[in-house]
Design an enzyme around this catalytic site. Structure first.
Site, PDB file in Angstrom:
ATOM      1  N   HIS A 143       0.814  -1.223   0.000  1.00  0.00           N
ATOM      2  CA  HIS A 143       0.000   0.000   0.000  1.00  0.00           C
ATOM      3  C   HIS A 143       0.852   1.280   0.000  1.00  0.00           C
ATOM      4  O   HIS A 143       0.343   2.356  -0.284  1.00  0.00           O
ATOM      5  CB  HIS A 143      -0.906   0.054   1.234  1.00  0.00           C
ATOM      6  CG  HIS A 143      -1.991  -0.979   1.229  1.00  0.00           C
ATOM      7  ND1 HIS A 143      -2.875  -1.132   0.181  1.00  0.00           N
ATOM      8  CD2 HIS A 143      -2.345  -1.914   2.157  1.00  0.00           C
ATOM      9  CE1 HIS A 143      -3.727  -2.116   0.466  1.00  0.00           C
ATOM     10  NE2 HIS A 143      -3.417  -2.617   1.644  1.00  0.00           N
ATOM     11  N   ASP A 180      -3.093 -10.187  -2.604  1.00  0.00           N
ATOM     12  CA  ASP A 180      -3.638  -9.690  -1.339  1.00  0.00           C
ATOM     13  C   ASP A 180      -5.071  -9.205  -1.616  1.00  0.00           C
ATOM     14  O   ASP A 180      -5.354  -8.682  -2.695  1.00  0.00           O
ATOM     15  CB  ASP A 180      -2.777  -8.527  -0.838  1.00  0.00           C
ATOM     16  CG  ASP A 180      -3.167  -8.044   0.553  1.00  0.00           C
ATOM     17  OD1 ASP A 180      -2.435  -8.358   1.513  1.00  0.00           O
ATOM     18  OD2 ASP A 180      -4.202  -7.351   0.667  1.00  0.00           O
ATOM     19  N   HIS A 182      -6.625  -6.766  -0.670  1.00  0.00           N
ATOM     20  CA  HIS A 182      -6.725  -5.312  -0.840  1.00  0.00           C
ATOM     21  C   HIS A 182      -5.944  -4.873  -2.077  1.00  0.00           C
ATOM     22  O   HIS A 182      -4.960  -5.516  -2.458  1.00  0.00           O
ATOM     23  CB  HIS A 182      -6.196  -4.605   0.414  1.00  0.00           C
ATOM     24  CG  HIS A 182      -6.885  -5.051   1.669  1.00  0.00           C
ATOM     25  ND1 HIS A 182      -6.310  -5.939   2.551  1.00  0.00           N
ATOM     26  CD2 HIS A 182      -8.115  -4.776   2.148  1.00  0.00           C
ATOM     27  CE1 HIS A 182      -7.166  -6.177   3.542  1.00  0.00           C
ATOM     28  NE2 HIS A 182      -8.268  -5.485   3.313  1.00  0.00           N
TER      29      HIS A 182
HETATM   30 ZN    ZN Z   1      -4.487  -6.913   2.571  1.00  0.00          ZN
END
Ligand code: ZN
Length: 367
Positions: A143, A180, A182
């Protein structure tokens, strides 16, 4: 020498906000007592390593430590102004600079170590020291933007590793497959204008971040067409993930023909994850790993990102390492019957797969 390297470091388990050992500030030799309360806690990753020790899998592969990423490594991705702020807080009592990214004293050094494990894994495989490698990196990285840490990620481990390999002229093209649950917003952002790094992210749509990860984010300039987002509806399970792998991810990689595939490997698409609403199982992660290895002649780097079930993540990770190493030492899946019984029915699978078919039409005509 085993064909598989597994990079880990005890100190990566010590990363946490508010990490004190009773009243003693954590520096280099004291393990924190409490994880700080965030879901991104040490136990998932520590228990993976422990499970590998208990089954004996860790004795069949090369368990390695690696030096921390250097300042030169970090500044290829992150501006000095961010690194200086991060280090200054880390040298005192810790702090927080972005969104849900607390760190304790020494957090900078642990994050640099996490990036270093990833860097060693990538360079190790690109230089054929090992066929494949797993980096038990913590804190995670996918991220993190150059100057904005978010989603528990303080440095972009995979980007740092790629840039270190590029500085050594070790590849022409690399692909990142981020499964993942996300969206891999940081990695996408860093390579958005480039065609030497193909970024693919398969994720639960609008899970995190809620404003990124859509199919129309395709890259920019030289990078146009070299970013692929596969946003899936909540409730997707084993069949839909493998369908996306077979019909979209593998063909995209095939036409790109990278020198190396790196997996941003979260286990938070599992049916037991507290932060998402997907239904993958140990078998899903095992088969996705196998399919990528078949494509790349076993050459693969897997970098651990998220995954928040302390019970289930170790079994998912164990299966991935089993596949990488070709070991017959298995931990199985203690939840297999239960999670299989909760898989979507064929009508729901067909609906999800029709949405994936639309993405296949959109992407494969362009790449
Ligand atoms: Zn994640």
């Amino acid at each position: 020498m085993s064909r598989t390297a597994f990079y880990w470091d005890e100190k990566c388990f010590w990363h946490a906000g508010n990490n004190y050992a009773q009243l003693a500030p954590v520096r280099k030799l004291v393990q924190p007592m409490v994880a700080g309360g965030l879901p991104e806690a040490p136990e998932t990753k520590r228990r993976l390593k422990n499970l590998m020790d208990v089954t004996g899998l860790s004795t069949e592969i090369d368990m390695l430590n690696g030096a921390a990423a250097t300042t030169a490594d970090l500044t290829r991705v992150h501006p000095e102004s961010y690194l200086q702020k991060f280090k200054a807080l880390s040298d005192e009592l810790g702090g927080e600079l972005g969104l849900r990214t607390p760190f304790g004293p020494g957090g900078y050094d642990i994050a640099a170590l996490s990036a270093g494990l990833c860097k060693h894994a990538v360079i190790d495989v690109l230089t054929a020291q090992h066929t494949n490698a797993y980096a038990l990196s913590r804190p995670p990285g996918h991220h993190c933007l150059p100057d904005w840490p978010n989603g528990f990620c303080l440095l972009n481990n995979i980007a740092i590793a790629i840039e270190a390999a590029k500085a050594l002229s070790l590849f022409n093209r690399i692909a990142v497959v981020d499964w993942d649950v996300h969206h891999g917003n940081g990695t996408e952002h860093i390579f958005y204008d480039r065609n030497d790094v193909l970024t693919i992210s398969i994720h639960q749509e609008r899970c995190y971040p809620q404003d990124t990860g859509a199919t129309d984010a395709r890259g920019n300039g030289d990078g146009a067409g070299y970013n692929v987002n596969i946003p899936l509806s909540p409730g997707c399970g084993h069949n839909s993930y493998l369908y996306a792998m077979d019909n979209l991810i593998i063909p995209t990689l095939d036409s790109y023909n990278p020198d190396l595939v790196i997996v941003a490997c979260g286990f938070d698409a599992s049916g037991y994850d507290p932060l998402s609403r997907m239904m993958c199982s140990v078998e899903t992660f095992r088969l996705m790993t196998r399919k990528l290895m078949q494509l790349t002649d076993n050459k693969l780097v897997v970098v651990h990102e998220g995954g928040y079930s302390e019970m289930y993540v170790p079994f998912c990770g164990h299966a991935v390492v089993e596949e990488l190493s070709g070991s017959r030492t298995t931990a199985g899946d203690p939840m297999q019957a239960r999670i299989n019984g909760q898989q979507p029915n064929s009508r729901v699978d067909a609906f999800h797969q029709s949405l994936i078919d639309e993405m296949v039409d959109k992407f494969l005509s362009a790449v």
